[in-house]
Design a protein around this motif. Structure first.
Motif, PDB file in Angstrom:
ATOM      1  N   LYS A  84     -40.849  83.294 -10.942  1.00  0.00           N
ATOM      2  CA  LYS A  84     -41.478  82.665 -12.107  1.00  0.00           C
ATOM      3  C   LYS A  84     -40.749  81.386 -12.505  1.00  0.00           C
ATOM      4  O   LYS A  84     -41.375  80.356 -12.789  1.00  0.00           O
TER       5      LYS A  84
ATOM      6  N   GLU B 169     -41.249  78.648  -9.687  1.00  0.00           N
ATOM      7  CA  GLU B 169     -42.620  78.138  -9.564  1.00  0.00           C
ATOM      8  C   GLU B 169     -43.021  77.292 -10.775  1.00  0.00           C
ATOM      9  O   GLU B 169     -43.767  76.320 -10.635  1.00  0.00           O
ATOM     10  N   GLN B 170     -42.530  77.662 -11.948  1.00  0.00           N
ATOM     11  CA  GLN B 170     -42.851  76.915 -13.164  1.00  0.00           C
ATOM     12  C   GLN B 170     -41.563  76.638 -13.944  1.00  0.00           C
ATOM     13  O   GLN B 170     -41.334  77.198 -15.020  1.00  0.00           O
TER      14      GLN B 170
ATOM     15  N   ASP C  43     -41.705  75.522 -17.774  1.00  0.00           N
ATOM     16  CA  ASP C  43     -42.230  76.415 -18.805  1.00  0.00           C
ATOM     17  C   ASP C  43     -41.092  76.787 -19.753  1.00  0.00           C
ATOM     18  O   ASP C  43     -39.976  77.107 -19.308  1.00  0.00           O
TER      19      ASP C  43
END
Length: 332
Positions: free
Chosen positions: A289, A292-293, A296
């Motif tokens: 997570k 990938e981002q 965020d």
């Protein structure tokens, strides 16, 4: 899809790759080994397509986004530097580095490469059961200390007894109990209790000049945490956190499969949490997570928390080693 490169072709790498396969968001592309044929023999059955025996070529020409490093401790610093300089994300097996100076230099390098993420693989603190332990600890009214044990006989110690010096017991490779199995209870203590006021380590030294096992005491303002760890004996003792009349018991601080809270009436309450088949799966899922981002806000907060914890563990491990007068040749 995150493209993966690996350094280190042994069982822990097998486990990590298996976790990435289960996750489904990773593709193994690139394998480095000092022996090119070994890189091929290891990577081809796992569907890797690029094989290298030169580190510069690996980082310059490899098509991967993330490198997983599971090499001998003393090699971590230089390999991580190369990865960051080539803008590759890094997942580094514990211990990330051997001293705070190395950590500080890497932290400065990361500031010059702000899109790169460096994550230390400490699988046990990412499991659902460890999270359940932390939640239960927060509900305990009083904490009077803890004892964490992780002692597991290494087959490499047979080589030591035969007069050899394998890497894991070699000061030249920053080996020894503290720099290996000791990192697990240190991580647990840091994650659960934060930074102690003082630390001290009492090692049992072996013929190679490394520490084979030992005991450490982390002194907090209101309690002590005792750590028992080693690679030259086996222990079957559980780990415990002491309340007043209540106690939190874990079967194994590093490979936890069961945790039980004994309330003030000594009634047992087994903590409810999923225990995955692969203990690396929870950390890989969390790392995925974040990688990938990375921008965020929640992912950025998680990353910053892990990085601060990694820095603290590095500092504590070094201070424990310093208290015992253990130095590595590369530091002298």
């Amino acid at each position: 899809m995150l493209k993966l490169g690996i350094i280190g072709t042994h069982w822990i790498t097998d486990q990590f790759i298996d976790a990435t396969v289960k996750n489904g968001h990773w593709q193994l592309t690139s394998v480095y080994s000092r022996n090119l044929q070994r890189a091929r023999d290891y990577g081809e059955p796992k569907h890797a397509t690029e094989f290298f025996d030169d580190l510069d070529n690996f980082f310059n020409d490899g098509s991967f986004d993330v490198v997983y490093i599971a090499s001998p401790n003393v090699l971590h610093y230089q390999q991580v530097r190369l990865a960051i300089e080539n803008d590759k994300h890094v997942i580094i097996e514990k211990p990330a580095f051997t001293n705070p100076d190395e950590f500080s230099q890497i932290e400065a390098l990361l500031q010059a490469h702000p899109t790169v993420r460096l994550i230390e693989a400490a699988r046990h603190v990412h499991t659902p059961l460890f999270a359940a332990v932390k939640d239960q600890l927060n509900e305990m009214n009083t904490v009077q200390g803890a004892t964490f044990t992780f002692m597991k006989y290494s087959s490499r110690y047979d080589q030591v007894l035969a007069g050899e010096t394998p890497n894991v017991f070699s000061p030249e490779f920053a080996g020894g109990a503290l720099q290996d199995l000791g990192v697990y209870p240190i991580y647990a203590a840091a994650a659960l209790f934060g930074e102690p006021d003082t630390v001290v380590y009492f090692p049992t030294m072996i013929d190679t000049g490394a520490d084979g096992k030992g005991g450490a005491v982390l002194k907090y303002p209101d309690f002590e945490v005792t750590l028992n760890f080693g690679k030259i004996a086996n222990s079957h003792m559980p780990s415990e956190i002491y309340g007043l009349k209540d106690t939190l018991v874990m079967d194994n601080i590093a490979d936890m499969t069961e945790a039980t809270y004994f309330d003030e009436n000594q009634k047992a309450h087994k903590l409810d949490a999923v225990v995955p088949d692969n203990s690396m799966s929870p950390e890989v899922d969390e790392f995925t997570k974040v990688l990938e981002q990375p921008n965020d806000l929640n992912n950025l907060k998680s990353y910053e928390t892990w990085f601060k914890l990694s820095r603290l563990v590095n500092s504590l491990t070094y201070s424990l080693r310093e208290s015992a007068g253990i130095k590595f040749p590369n530091e002298q």
